[in-house]
Write a protein that holds these residues in place. Structure first.
Motif: not given
Length: 346
Positions: A145, A148-151, A154, A157, A300, A325, A328
């Motif tokens: 985490n 973590r590259a996603s939106a 996290h 991050t 991002n 997010d 989590c």
């Protein structure tokens, strides 16, 4: 326990290093123990090999002791130093108690360093083996985490990006909420008094104005705040005070549109409790600009580090609204295991 290790390291470890007991690169801190604690700290205190546990100024409540797991599992001799007699006596037999000032206790240890050093020198190799064994295992939970590259982003991050951007001697204040668990677990403090958190009280929003006092007291240091959107609703207006005096504080808002720590539990009971602990996605960057500060929004994860660097380079009050997010789970696995073992309610 991290704070205890850091306080010990100021005068005492310096003297003992001079006598050859500790090498210069000796790491005294294994991280936080208890709520959101590191695996290293848990292994050190509850692993069964600890001879003596010196507790300075900390209480022995459920949160500090992981639901009294220390009393049940640690076989170490415990020495508890505290000016608060209620803390010393509230939880039964918790070892040898020393009513008094932690500062005075450490001063006494410092004065007796010549007497203490030979015994520590004799056991140095065994202590090193013990530490190497602990550090051979993972320190943290859910390390993936941290990058973590996603939106949405996290929280871990965002914490990792701030740690990378803030100078090693920078001071971070951590507000109260789910973000406090992520910060406690993933943040690395390199110097004493650079990590400040009101752990036991949980006062939402306190870190926003507290950072003003810290920055005024330490104008030579960079100061950052890790806070949440719920905390901003409590005391976010105090960003104006920082901006009015152009204090170079960077506020990082983990904006997950929820009272995160409560939402994680409330959602288990249905849609209505989940909705009651959710809040609108406010534009906290615009809020900061309206108060005279600089404001930045990050959606991002790839933009986190550069935005934080820009905010730090501004040399004035800046706020970074991190669209995070909320779904989590916090890294409190050891603490939760202690709760399940102790209480039939869990």
């Amino acid at each position: 326990m991290k704070e205890i290790a850091e306080r010990w390291s100021i005068p005492v470890a310096t003297t003992l290093r001079a006598k050859g007991v500790f090498p210069e690169d000796h790491t005294l801190s294994l991280g936080v123990f208890g709520y959101a604690g590191t695996r290293h700290a848990t292994a050190a205190i509850l692993g069964g090999e600890l001879d003596c546990l010196l507790v300075l100024g900390s209480g022995f409540n459920e949160r500090d002791t992981m639901h009294w797991t220390v009393r049940a599992r640690s076989k170490a001799l415990m020495i508890h130093v505290n000016t608060d007699m209620e803390e010393l006596t509230a939880n039964g037999d918790m070892g040898h108690v020393v009513p008094g000032s932690c500062h005075a206790f450490l001063d006494l240890v410092h004065e007796r360093a010549a007497e203490i050093a030979p015994a520590l020198t004799a056991t140095q190799s065994r202590r090193r083996e013990w530490l190497v064994g602990i550090k051979a295992n993972p320190r943290l939970y859910d390390v993936e985490n941290l990058s973590r590259a996603s939106a949405p982003i996290h929280p871990a991050t965002a914490i990792a990006a701030l740690r990378k951007a803030l100078p090693r001697d920078g001071i971070v204040l951590v507000d109260s909420g789910a973000h406090r668990a992520f910060a406690g677990h993933y943040w690395t403090a390199y110097e004493p008094r650079t990590y400040i958190s009101a752990t036991n009280l949980g006062p939402m929003g306190w870190a926003v104005p507290a950072a003003v006092g810290v920055q005024c007291a330490r104008p030579d240091r960079r100061v950052a705040v890790i806070t949440g959107d719920g905390c901003m609703q409590m005391h976010g207006i105090e960003v104006q005070t920082a901006a009015r005096y152009q204090l170079p504080i960077v506020y990082v808002v983990i904006n997950n549109s929820a009272l995160g720590n409560v939402w994680l539990r409330a959602r288990q009971y249905g849609a209505l409790p989940a909705e009651l602990t959710s809040i609108p996605d406010h534009d906290w960057a615009a809020f900061a600009r309206a108060l005279g500060a600089q404001g930045f929004t990050v959606r991002n994860p790839a933009d986190l580090e550069s935005t934080l660097q820009t905010a730090l380079a501004a040399r004035t009050t800046a706020l970074v609204d991190v669209k995070a997010d909320k779904n989590c789970p916090t890294p409190v696995y050891d603490f939760s295991a202690g709760a399940r073992a102790w209480s039939y309610h869990e």
